[in-house]
Design a protein around this motif. Structure first.
Motif, mmCIF file in Angstrom:
data_model
loop_
_atom_site.group_PDB
_atom_site.id
_atom_site.type_symbol
_atom_site.label_atom_id
_atom_site.label_comp_id
_atom_site.label_asym_id
_atom_site.label_seq_id
_atom_site.Cartn_x
_atom_site.Cartn_y
_atom_site.Cartn_z
ATOM 1 N N GLY A 129 0.864 -1.330 -0.049
ATOM 2 C CA GLY A 129 0.002 0.099 0.088
ATOM 3 C C GLY A 129 0.836 1.201 0.012
ATOM 4 O O GLY A 129 0.605 2.352 -0.973
ATOM 5 N N ARG A 130 1.822 1.184 0.857
ATOM 6 C CA ARG A 130 2.641 2.705 1.110
ATOM 7 C C ARG A 130 3.537 2.850 -0.425
ATOM 8 O O ARG A 130 3.669 3.952 -0.682
ATOM 9 N N GLN A 143 0.932 4.115 -3.052
ATOM 10 C CA GLN A 143 0.360 5.539 -2.732
ATOM 11 C C GLN A 143 1.622 6.486 -3.310
ATOM 12 O O GLN A 143 1.427 7.426 -4.042
ATOM 13 N N LYS A 145 -9.099 8.211 -7.245
ATOM 14 C CA LYS A 145 -8.532 7.106 -6.505
ATOM 15 C C LYS A 145 -8.260 7.443 -5.026
ATOM 16 O O LYS A 145 -8.954 6.596 -4.116
ATOM 17 N N TYR A 146 -8.107 8.819 -4.787
ATOM 18 C CA TYR A 146 -7.586 9.152 -3.491
ATOM 19 C C TYR A 146 -8.861 10.134 -2.976
ATOM 20 O O TYR A 146 -8.694 10.757 -1.891
ATOM 21 N N ASN A 198 -11.586 9.625 -1.418
ATOM 22 C CA ASN A 198 -12.233 9.245 -0.183
ATOM 23 C C ASN A 198 -11.136 8.424 0.819
ATOM 24 O O ASN A 198 -11.424 7.662 1.404
ATOM 25 N N HIS A 199 -10.060 8.809 0.699
ATOM 26 C CA HIS A 199 -8.837 8.265 1.369
ATOM 27 C C HIS A 199 -8.819 8.734 2.786
ATOM 28 O O HIS A 199 -8.863 9.983 2.855
ATOM 29 N N THR A 231 -6.932 9.144 5.346
ATOM 30 C CA THR A 231 -5.944 10.191 5.645
ATOM 31 C C THR A 231 -5.951 11.289 5.018
ATOM 32 O O THR A 231 -5.927 12.200 5.899
ATOM 33 N N ALA A 232 -6.238 11.166 3.569
ATOM 34 C CA ALA A 232 -6.250 12.644 2.809
ATOM 35 C C ALA A 232 -7.457 13.406 3.361
ATOM 36 O O ALA A 232 -7.137 14.650 3.290
ATOM 37 N N PRO A 241 -2.807 11.495 0.575
ATOM 38 C CA PRO A 241 -2.373 11.226 1.996
ATOM 39 C C PRO A 241 -1.103 11.768 2.125
ATOM 40 O O PRO A 241 -0.082 12.017 1.482
#
Length: 174
Positions: free
Chosen positions: A51-52, A55, A116-117, A119-120, A122-123, A131
């Motif tokens: 995952g990291r 991203q 893609k991000y 609804n992340h 952390t973001a 994020p």
């Protein structure tokens, strides 16, 4: 500016002579690392299950398609995305380093990464589009990604800006 001031002082006899008269500035040729289109496509299409790293790859690719530096990408907010006079999505932001306005059209790949991000957790919690991650950690992860993707270049986040300036803009007729 300093040279002009010193010459003005010499002309007015405030100083006897130019202390920089024999000083010569020398420049060194520097190599700007960037990805070729095949390398960029390889990076984009590579399945990364960690995952990291996924991203970091996405943030890097976003920069490759916008030309934004690390601090400007990490600080992007939803309010920075606007519809331009052409009806397309654009980034309207102020550059952090130079405090100048930037208007950047969003290419389809960049729009996809924003989606893609969107609804992340952390973001969203940070009020940003991506994020948050430190530049040091991001560059460390990029080294891992370059090994995974078989890219034999020193991959740093700044390389994304050079990739935008050479590979992405030239292939899009800019």
């Amino acid at each position: 500016k300093l040279k002009k001031i010193v010459r003005h002082c010499v002309a007015n006899e405030w100083i006897k002579n130019d202390p920089f008269q024999l000083y010569r500035i020398s420049t060194q040729e520097t190599f700007r690392n960037f990805l070729l289109m095949a390398e960029l496509e390889s990076l984009i299409s590579k399945e990364i299950s960690i995952g990291r790293l996924d991203q970091v790859r996405d943030i890097f690719v976003f920069s490759c398609y916008t030309g934004l530096c690390y601090s400007d990408v990490i600080d992007l907010k939803a309010s920075d995305i606007c519809i331009g006079i052409d009806g397309e999505k654009w980034i309207f932001t102020k550059r952090k380093k130079t405090d100048t306005l930037s208007r950047i059209p969003l290419l389809p790949i960049a729009i996809g990464l924003l989606s893609k991000y969107s609804n992340h957790p952390t973001a969203v919690a940070a009020g940003k589009l991506f994020p948050p991650i430190s530049n040091q950690r991001l560059n460390s992860y990029l080294k891992e990604i370059s090994i995974i993707c078989g890219i034999n270049k020193d991959l740093t986040f700044h390389c994304a800006r050079h990739t935008f300036a050479t590979t992405v803009t030239l292939t899009n007729g800019v």
